[in-house]
Design a protein around this motif. Sequence first.
Motif, PDB file in Angstrom:
ATOM      1  N   UNK A   1       5.567  13.017  33.266  1.00  0.00           N
ATOM      2  CA  UNK A   1       4.523  12.238  33.940  1.00  0.00           C
ATOM      3  C   UNK A   1       4.212  10.976  33.142  1.00  0.00           C
ATOM      4  N   UNK A   2       3.991   9.849  33.807  1.00  0.00           N
ATOM      5  CA  UNK A   2       3.783   8.587  33.087  1.00  0.00           C
ATOM      6  C   UNK A   2       2.563   8.600  32.181  1.00  0.00           C
ATOM      7  N   UNK A   3       1.525   9.403  32.505  1.00  0.00           N
ATOM      8  CA  UNK A   3       0.323   9.415  31.666  1.00  0.00           C
ATOM      9  C   UNK A   3       0.538  10.134  30.331  1.00  0.00           C
ATOM     10  N   UNK A   4       1.755  10.701  30.136  1.00  0.00           N
ATOM     11  CA  UNK A   4       2.073  11.303  28.833  1.00  0.00           C
ATOM     12  C   UNK A   4       2.853  10.351  27.939  1.00  0.00           C
ATOM     13  N   UNK A   5       3.230   9.193  28.445  1.00  0.00           N
ATOM     14  CA  UNK A   5       3.978   8.225  27.639  1.00  0.00           C
ATOM     15  C   UNK A   5       3.153   7.785  26.433  1.00  0.00           C
ATOM     16  N   UNK A   6       3.870   7.350  25.427  1.00  0.00           N
ATOM     17  CA  UNK A   6       3.198   6.914  24.198  1.00  0.00           C
ATOM     18  C   UNK A   6       2.298   5.707  24.446  1.00  0.00           C
ATOM     19  N   UNK A   7       2.830   4.755  25.223  1.00  0.00           N
ATOM     20  CA  UNK A   7       2.032   3.572  25.611  1.00  0.00           C
ATOM     21  C   UNK A   7       2.220   3.319  27.104  1.00  0.00           C
ATOM     22  N   UNK A   8       1.459   4.004  27.945  1.00  0.00           N
ATOM     23  CA  UNK A   8       1.621   3.864  29.405  1.00  0.00           C
ATOM     24  C   UNK A   8       1.031   2.558  29.917  1.00  0.00           C
ATOM     25  N   UNK A   9       1.744   1.456  29.748  1.00  0.00           N
ATOM     26  CA  UNK A   9       1.204   0.121  30.031  1.00  0.00           C
ATOM     27  C   UNK A   9       1.016  -0.131  31.517  1.00  0.00           C
ATOM     28  N   UNK A  10       1.700   0.618  32.385  1.00  0.00           N
ATOM     29  CA  UNK A  10       1.612   0.336  33.828  1.00  0.00           C
ATOM     30  C   UNK A  10       0.486   1.108  34.500  1.00  0.00           C
ATOM     31  N   UNK A  11      -0.243   1.936  33.758  1.00  0.00           N
ATOM     32  CA  UNK A  11      -1.302   2.740  34.352  1.00  0.00           C
ATOM     33  C   UNK A  11      -2.667   2.132  34.109  1.00  0.00           C
ATOM     34  N   UNK A  12      -3.524   2.352  35.107  1.00  0.00           N
ATOM     35  CA  UNK A  12      -4.915   1.932  34.929  1.00  0.00           C
ATOM     36  C   UNK A  12      -5.573   2.793  33.868  1.00  0.00           C
ATOM     37  N   UNK A  13      -6.641   2.300  33.318  1.00  0.00           N
ATOM     38  CA  UNK A  13      -7.304   3.015  32.226  1.00  0.00           C
ATOM     39  C   UNK A  13      -7.747   4.406  32.657  1.00  0.00           C
ATOM     40  N   UNK A  14      -8.228   4.536  33.899  1.00  0.00           N
ATOM     41  CA  UNK A  14      -8.726   5.836  34.360  1.00  0.00           C
ATOM     42  C   UNK A  14      -7.601   6.805  34.732  1.00  0.00           C
ATOM     43  N   UNK A  15      -6.347   6.360  34.697  1.00  0.00           N
ATOM     44  CA  UNK A  15      -5.206   7.235  34.987  1.00  0.00           C
ATOM     45  C   UNK A  15      -4.493   7.699  33.714  1.00  0.00           C
ATOM     46  N   UNK A  16      -4.923   7.187  32.576  1.00  0.00           N
ATOM     47  CA  UNK A  16      -4.263   7.531  31.323  1.00  0.00           C
ATOM     48  C   UNK A  16      -4.787   8.851  30.768  1.00  0.00           C
ATOM     49  N   UNK A  17      -4.020   9.396  29.846  1.00  0.00           N
ATOM     50  CA  UNK A  17      -4.416  10.622  29.147  1.00  0.00           C
ATOM     51  C   UNK A  17      -5.651  10.319  28.307  1.00  0.00           C
ATOM     52  N   UNK A  18      -6.701  11.087  28.496  1.00  0.00           N
ATOM     53  CA  UNK A  18      -7.966  10.827  27.817  1.00  0.00           C
ATOM     54  C   UNK A  18      -8.069  11.714  26.580  1.00  0.00           C
ATOM     55  N   UNK A  19      -7.901  11.117  25.414  1.00  0.00           N
ATOM     56  CA  UNK A  19      -7.953  11.881  24.172  1.00  0.00           C
ATOM     57  C   UNK A  19      -9.355  12.446  23.892  1.00  0.00           C
TER      58      UNK A  19
END
Length: 424
Positions: A344-362
């Motif tokens: 899934x793209x939200x697991x990428x190290x630097x998911x530059x194409x995703x909006x902030x609210x779609x990223x993995x939230x540490x």
Amino acid sequence: MEPLAYRMRPQTPDEIVGQKHLIAPGKVLRRCVEAKRLFSMIFYGPPGTGKTTMATVLAQSVGLPYRMFNAVSGNKKDLDRLFEEAKLYPGLVVIIDEVHRLNKDKQDLLLPYVEKGMITMIGATTANPYHAINPAIRSRCHIFEFYALSTADCVTALRRALESEKGLNHLAEADDALLSQIAIKCGGDLRQAMNVLELCAYGCENGIIEEATLDLYLQKGQRLLDKNGDGYYNVLSAFQKSIRGSDVDAALYYLAAMIEAQDMDAIERRLLVCAYEDVGLGNPAAVARCVNAIDAAKRVGFPEGRIPLSQAVIDLCLSPKSKSAEAAIDKAMQALHQYGLQMPPYLHYTPVTLAENERYDYGRSDLWDQIQYLPDPLKDASFYTPQTNSQYEQVLAGNLKKLKRIKRTASLAQLKKGTNQKAE
């Protein structure tokens, strides 16, 4: 004078000791002798079990001329001479020692003559032909396995050597118990046993071979197991299977044979494989103790190293077993080969194409066990299946069941909603 083993070589099928499954009345090689018909064959088994002797006896009994050829030292000129002779004597028996060492050039020269039957090839080797011999040779030969001689068979042959005129001709005396000790300590290798007997006969006092004489002349490195031979790998196999089968006595027995070969590296590898492959999550503490025992054995060396090794073997044998870790990684690797590497793209190290609210939230540890970590084609895959024959893995199984239940009730939409709410 030739060595005792050479002088005492059998000349007829009835003089051969051992290998009853091949040469006893009614068995395949005896039937070949009776029918006066030989085929190209490969004899494999431990050293000193009569492979070359059997080949020469068969040729003599059938009445065919035979020649010896060594796969290591023989050259093209030697083969050419054999080919010329085969034209005069079709079916010429060529006995090839170390047949697994026959290189491609020699094989290419030899194969047409074997194919047409102009040469009857009998190869002898200590290596397993299914692993060590080129398929082109193997497919043209019948393969027969030779077994290490029993103690009784060795004693019969040694007694014959002591009393025969072409042998030691009563040069010395030895009781059957002493001859049994020679047979046992030589591991069923009759050639080696003959050599030891001959040396003891010349080295003993008062014409009587005693155990002290045997201990003096039988070098430790000669005993029981050759770590360069095919039989050694059979011991490694038997050792691991005995631990897997929880037979502590058998495992200790094979460990003793491996210690005799003084190969700490092989013992270490087998024990570690047994610990992680067969015991695994059934008893992780035993796995850790095994690693510590190996470290202790390597630090002190032999002979004291046998003690922590014995402890580790007993511990692994009697521990609950679980191959779930091995099965799990094998399933995962199979899925990787089938689907390729996805995520899934939200697991990428630097998911530059995703909006902030779609990223993995540490910062949302409450959501970590609900996120989908596998790619969509594998989102419902299950690689790890617990084996619940140990308390430890029962706990793991309970945790897994709970986590899967949580994941089933969650959805990516809910996760995004939770993230959006936090952002607001």
